[in-house]
Design a protein around this motif. Structure first.
Motif, PDB file in Angstrom:
ATOM      1  N   GLY A 163       0.800  -1.297   0.086  1.00  0.00           N
ATOM      2  CA  GLY A 163      -0.108   0.113   0.026  1.00  0.00           C
ATOM      3  C   GLY A 163       0.808   1.301  -0.098  1.00  0.00           C
ATOM      4  O   GLY A 163       0.120   2.315  -0.029  1.00  0.00           O
ATOM      5  N   THR A 164       2.202   0.887  -0.047  1.00  0.00           N
ATOM      6  CA  THR A 164       3.060   2.249   0.029  1.00  0.00           C
ATOM      7  C   THR A 164       2.994   3.195  -1.363  1.00  0.00           C
ATOM      8  O   THR A 164       2.838   2.531  -2.205  1.00  0.00           O
ATOM      9  CB  THR A 164       4.554   2.001   0.476  1.00  0.00           C
ATOM     10  N   SER A 165       3.409   4.239  -1.275  1.00  0.00           N
ATOM     11  CA  SER A 165       3.650   5.116  -2.560  1.00  0.00           C
ATOM     12  C   SER A 165       4.983   4.987  -3.048  1.00  0.00           C
ATOM     13  O   SER A 165       5.429   5.611  -4.188  1.00  0.00           O
ATOM     14  CB  SER A 165       3.283   6.683  -2.205  1.00  0.00           C
TER      15      SER A 165
ATOM     16  N   ILE B 184      16.718  17.844  -3.403  1.00  0.00           N
ATOM     17  CA  ILE B 184      16.721  16.630  -2.817  1.00  0.00           C
ATOM     18  C   ILE B 184      15.356  15.858  -3.089  1.00  0.00           C
ATOM     19  O   ILE B 184      15.377  14.582  -3.420  1.00  0.00           O
ATOM     20  CB  ILE B 184      16.720  16.645  -1.312  1.00  0.00           C
ATOM     21  N   GLY B 185      14.515  16.526  -3.053  1.00  0.00           N
ATOM     22  CA  GLY B 185      13.039  16.037  -3.317  1.00  0.00           C
ATOM     23  C   GLY B 185      12.987  15.541  -4.816  1.00  0.00           C
ATOM     24  O   GLY B 185      12.413  14.515  -5.188  1.00  0.00           O
ATOM     25  N   GLY B 186      13.859  16.470  -5.806  1.00  0.00           N
ATOM     26  CA  GLY B 186      13.706  15.943  -7.128  1.00  0.00           C
ATOM     27  C   GLY B 186      14.434  14.479  -7.301  1.00  0.00           C
ATOM     28  O   GLY B 186      14.028  13.703  -8.091  1.00  0.00           O
ATOM     29  N   SER B 187      15.550  14.371  -6.745  1.00  0.00           N
ATOM     30  CA  SER B 187      16.356  13.216  -6.667  1.00  0.00           C
ATOM     31  C   SER B 187      15.626  12.035  -6.232  1.00  0.00           C
ATOM     32  O   SER B 187      15.615  10.942  -6.836  1.00  0.00           O
ATOM     33  CB  SER B 187      17.761  13.446  -5.834  1.00  0.00           C
ATOM     34  N   MET B 188      15.099  12.290  -4.959  1.00  0.00           N
ATOM     35  CA  MET B 188      13.969  11.141  -4.386  1.00  0.00           C
ATOM     36  C   MET B 188      13.032  10.594  -5.399  1.00  0.00           C
ATOM     37  O   MET B 188      12.628   9.628  -5.513  1.00  0.00           O
ATOM     38  CB  MET B 188      13.475  11.477  -2.944  1.00  0.00           C
ATOM     39  N   GLY B 189      12.369  11.876  -6.106  1.00  0.00           N
ATOM     40  CA  GLY B 189      11.220  11.370  -6.801  1.00  0.00           C
ATOM     41  C   GLY B 189      11.767  10.953  -8.092  1.00  0.00           C
ATOM     42  O   GLY B 189      11.030  10.069  -8.501  1.00  0.00           O
ATOM     43  N   LEU B 190      13.066  11.058  -8.643  1.00  0.00           N
ATOM     44  CA  LEU B 190      13.262  10.639  -9.847  1.00  0.00           C
ATOM     45  C   LEU B 190      13.733   9.115  -9.954  1.00  0.00           C
ATOM     46  O   LEU B 190      13.571   8.277 -10.637  1.00  0.00           O
ATOM     47  CB  LEU B 190      14.607  11.255 -10.302  1.00  0.00           C
ATOM     48  N   PHE B 191      14.268   8.873  -8.556  1.00  0.00           N
ATOM     49  CA  PHE B 191      14.807   7.461  -8.568  1.00  0.00           C
ATOM     50  C   PHE B 191      14.159   6.358  -7.883  1.00  0.00           C
ATOM     51  O   PHE B 191      13.906   5.235  -8.271  1.00  0.00           O
ATOM     52  CB  PHE B 191      16.436   7.288  -7.831  1.00  0.00           C
ATOM     53  N   LEU B 192      13.068   6.932  -6.858  1.00  0.00           N
ATOM     54  CA  LEU B 192      12.184   6.081  -6.023  1.00  0.00           C
ATOM     55  C   LEU B 192      10.946   6.593  -6.257  1.00  0.00           C
ATOM     56  O   LEU B 192       9.968   5.981  -5.678  1.00  0.00           O
ATOM     57  CB  LEU B 192      12.847   6.030  -4.676  1.00  0.00           C
TER      58      LEU B 192
ATOM     59  N   ILE C 276       9.604   8.950  -4.490  1.00  0.00           N
ATOM     60  CA  ILE C 276       9.536   9.393  -3.016  1.00  0.00           C
ATOM     61  C   ILE C 276       9.127  10.736  -2.866  1.00  0.00           C
ATOM     62  O   ILE C 276       9.667  11.624  -3.398  1.00  0.00           O
ATOM     63  CB  ILE C 276      10.844   8.872  -2.011  1.00  0.00           C
ATOM     64  N   SER C 277       7.947  10.966  -1.961  1.00  0.00           N
ATOM     65  CA  SER C 277       7.642  12.123  -1.578  1.00  0.00           C
ATOM     66  C   SER C 277       7.583  12.418  -0.095  1.00  0.00           C
ATOM     67  O   SER C 277       8.288  11.546   0.572  1.00  0.00           O
ATOM     68  CB  SER C 277       6.245  12.405  -2.125  1.00  0.00           C
ATOM     69  N   VAL C 278       7.253  13.513   0.372  1.00  0.00           N
ATOM     70  CA  VAL C 278       6.979  13.873   1.688  1.00  0.00           C
ATOM     71  C   VAL C 278       6.017  12.683   2.512  1.00  0.00           C
ATOM     72  O   VAL C 278       6.216  12.138   3.419  1.00  0.00           O
ATOM     73  CB  VAL C 278       6.454  15.181   1.984  1.00  0.00           C
ATOM     74  N   VAL C 279       5.086  12.614   1.746  1.00  0.00           N
ATOM     75  CA  VAL C 279       4.079  11.259   2.179  1.00  0.00           C
ATOM     76  C   VAL C 279       4.780  10.044   2.217  1.00  0.00           C
ATOM     77  O   VAL C 279       4.613   9.391   3.201  1.00  0.00           O
ATOM     78  CB  VAL C 279       2.983  11.345   1.088  1.00  0.00           C
ATOM     79  N   SER C 280       5.646   9.783   1.471  1.00  0.00           N
ATOM     80  CA  SER C 280       6.416   8.450   1.355  1.00  0.00           C
ATOM     81  C   SER C 280       7.517   8.346   2.505  1.00  0.00           C
ATOM     82  O   SER C 280       7.407   7.547   3.196  1.00  0.00           O
ATOM     83  CB  SER C 280       7.282   8.184   0.171  1.00  0.00           C
ATOM     84  N   ILE C 281       8.101   9.383   2.829  1.00  0.00           N
ATOM     85  CA  ILE C 281       8.685   9.606   4.025  1.00  0.00           C
ATOM     86  C   ILE C 281       7.885   9.149   5.330  1.00  0.00           C
ATOM     87  O   ILE C 281       8.317   8.520   6.263  1.00  0.00           O
ATOM     88  CB  ILE C 281       9.423  10.858   4.072  1.00  0.00           C
ATOM     89  N   ILE C 282       6.822  10.001   5.424  1.00  0.00           N
ATOM     90  CA  ILE C 282       6.077   9.684   6.525  1.00  0.00           C
ATOM     91  C   ILE C 282       5.594   8.066   6.631  1.00  0.00           C
ATOM     92  O   ILE C 282       5.634   7.684   7.736  1.00  0.00           O
ATOM     93  CB  ILE C 282       4.783  10.704   6.570  1.00  0.00           C
ATOM     94  N   GLU C 283       5.415   7.630   5.469  1.00  0.00           N
ATOM     95  CA  GLU C 283       5.001   6.234   5.472  1.00  0.00           C
ATOM     96  C   GLU C 283       6.088   5.206   5.987  1.00  0.00           C
ATOM     97  O   GLU C 283       5.955   4.380   6.744  1.00  0.00           O
ATOM     98  CB  GLU C 283       4.701   5.823   4.148  1.00  0.00           C
ATOM     99  N   ILE C 284       7.090   5.350   5.483  1.00  0.00           N
ATOM    100  CA  ILE C 284       8.712   4.897   5.924  1.00  0.00           C
ATOM    101  C   ILE C 284       8.841   4.803   7.413  1.00  0.00           C
ATOM    102  O   ILE C 284       8.997   3.829   8.027  1.00  0.00           O
ATOM    103  CB  ILE C 284       9.689   5.245   4.996  1.00  0.00           C
ATOM    104  N   PHE C 285       8.948   6.224   7.767  1.00  0.00           N
ATOM    105  CA  PHE C 285       9.524   6.356   9.315  1.00  0.00           C
ATOM    106  C   PHE C 285       8.258   6.410  10.098  1.00  0.00           C
ATOM    107  O   PHE C 285       8.423   6.160  11.339  1.00  0.00           O
ATOM    108  CB  PHE C 285      10.099   7.685   9.283  1.00  0.00           C
TER     109      PHE C 285
ATOM    110  N   CYS D 132       7.975   3.410  13.126  1.00  0.00           N
ATOM    111  CA  CYS D 132       7.671   3.699  14.249  1.00  0.00           C
ATOM    112  C   CYS D 132       6.108   2.928  14.773  1.00  0.00           C
ATOM    113  O   CYS D 132       6.029   2.604  15.976  1.00  0.00           O
ATOM    114  CB  CYS D 132       7.255   5.277  14.459  1.00  0.00           C
ATOM    115  N   LEU D 133       5.358   2.502  13.771  1.00  0.00           N
ATOM    116  CA  LEU D 133       4.257   1.996  14.228  1.00  0.00           C
ATOM    117  C   LEU D 133       4.025   0.495  14.027  1.00  0.00           C
ATOM    118  O   LEU D 133       3.240  -0.189  14.630  1.00  0.00           O
ATOM    119  CB  LEU D 133       2.643   2.820  13.442  1.00  0.00           C
ATOM    120  N   ARG D 134       4.813   0.010  13.294  1.00  0.00           N
ATOM    121  CA  ARG D 134       5.081  -1.476  12.858  1.00  0.00           C
ATOM    122  C   ARG D 134       6.178  -2.090  13.548  1.00  0.00           C
ATOM    123  O   ARG D 134       5.976  -3.139  14.147  1.00  0.00           O
ATOM    124  CB  ARG D 134       4.720  -1.732  11.326  1.00  0.00           C
TER     125      ARG D 134
END
Length: 428
Positions: free
Chosen positions: A23-25, A384-392, A394-403, A408-410
């Motif tokens: 379900g992750t982005s 940094i946001g452009g690099s994260m979006g280009l290769f994976l 990843i957005s701010v929402v994705s970072i919240i999903e990961i950390f 933290c929750l699982r």
């Protein structure tokens, strides 16, 4: 149903990771972890893609942060074409420091203070014969030409609030001077005047460039103006103060004067900070002459740096610099013959002692050089946001999903015995 609840409340870490990845982005995570839908080789390929993308992303982010921490600046140059330009400060100095006749009359060879120095100078109108600004004649007085004692000798400074609206030889400043080489002291090697073209208020010192002008002919001095505005905001700032209050040349000159006066027990002509000391005698005082000959400017600057007397390494944040170039137009033989007809010998006198010069801008324009941060913090975040979006992807929402959701929750709650499939935020 009870078995399903037990599986959800006591899930394996692999199941937790697979459920989260579904379900992750974050791009590729679901394809690399879905064991039920895709074969092993397919998931391994996607794992390689995700790991490679993550490695390249981390390398680029590290490079971006390192580049940001260099705090480099970008330099922009703009050419301004105004209707008029303010005129710089003009200082002219005779290469002959004293009048030989006045030395004999005053019985002074080496002046020890400003009063004696001035007593050895000819009248201003004997040196500067005529002045014109924008084709209008100006009276030669000490109000229009301010006398000043410098390391280059006794000089005269011209300042005006009037502006120049016409470039070339028909605008700006025109000056006629008379050298009177018969009045030169022994040791004066050059028959000329040194012309300093500087920002208003700049103190004359030996560190500054000048234009030497010799007699015979008419000298055209073309001026180019450049304004520098360096970045002042820390940590990008690599400058201090502003001109004319502070310049590197004046800082170095003050440092040299400080060390020189302490060593030799006298001061240079242009040293106005130690008026209680006498001027050095460069003509007949052997002790002063020997001390001056043995003095090393480079060593003096090192002493100032070492002892914390002065740090001249940084340029001023704001300064206006005038670059000058000169050409000489020789007088025609007809003109010299005309002078001879008025006064026998005047042609030779003109070639030996008269200096005519015109000082003005070659173009009615100037350059403005400004600096700004190459990478600001906002630019860094965007990169940094452009690099994260280009290769994976990843957005701010994705970072919240990961950390937030995954870590933290699982994952971390499993250390406390909470092994739910959906973590602390899941169903009870």
């Amino acid at each position: 149903e009870d078995d399903d609840d037990d599986d959800e409340h006591n899930a394996l870490l692999g199941d937790v990771m697979q459920e989260w990845a579904g379900g992750t982005s974050v791009h590729g995570a679901a394809l690399a972890s879905d064991r039920q839908t895709y074969s092993l080789w397919f998931r391994l390929c996607w794992m390689v893609v995700v790991v490679f993308g993550c490695a390249v992303m981390m390398w680029q982010i590290q490079a971006l942060i390192s580049q940001y921490r260099n705090f480099d600046v970008s330099t922009d140059t703009e050419i301004v074409v105004p209707d008029s330009i303010e005129f710089p400060e003009i200082t002219i100095c005779n290469t002959n420091p004293f009048s030989a006749r006045l030395q004999g009359n005053q019985s002074i060879v080496d002046p020890v203070n400003e009063e004696e120095f001035k007593a050895l100078q000819p009248r201003i109108d004997d040196f500067i014969w005529a002045t014109f600004f924008n084709e209008q004649e100006i009276n030669v007085t000490e109000e229009t030409w301010k006398p000043v004692i410098t390391d280059a000798g006794y000089c005269y400074q011209f300042n005006t609030d009037n502006v120049v609206s016409r470039p070339g030889v028909f605008g700006g400043l025109e000056v006629w001077t008379y050298l009177d080489q018969d009045d030169y002291i022994n040791g004066t090697d050059l028959a000329a005047v040194n012309v300093f073209i500087l920002q208003k208020g700049t103190k004359i010192n030996e560190q500054l460039p000048f234009v030497p002008v010799s007699p015979g002919g008419e000298t055209i001095i073309s001026v180019k103006k450049t304004q520098f505005g360096r970045e002042k905001q820390a940590p990008w700032a690599r400058c201090t103060s502003k001109a004319p209050e502070y310049t590197q040349s004046q800082c170095r000159d003050d440092c040299i004067n400080h060390v020189f006066s302490a060593k030799c027990g006298c001061r240079h002509w242009g040293d106005s900070n130690r008026t209680e000391m006498r001027f050095c005698g460069y003509l007949e005082n052997e002790a002063d002459i020997n001390c001056y000959s043995d003095f090393n400017d480079t060593e003096a600057l090192e002493i100032c740096q070492r002892d914390g007397i002065a740090d001249c390494s940084l340029p001023p944040c704001e300064i206006t610099i005038y670059e000058a170039s000169s050409v000489v137009a020789d007088n025609s033989q007809k003109t010299l013959d005309l002078y001879e007809s008025f006064w026998p010998g005047l042609g030779d006198e003109f070639q030996q002692n008269f200096i005519a010069m015109r000082i003005n801008y070659d173009k009615l324009q100037f350059e403005v050089v400004t600096q700004s941060p190459s990478i600001t913090f906002a630019t860094l975040l965007g990169s940094i946001g452009g690099s994260m979006g280009l290769f994976l992807g990843i957005s701010v929402v994705s970072i919240i999903e990961i950390f937030g959701d995954l870590l933290c929750l699982r994952v971390l709650p499993r250390g406390c015995g909470i092994r739910r499939l959906y973590g602390l935020g899941g169903r009870r």
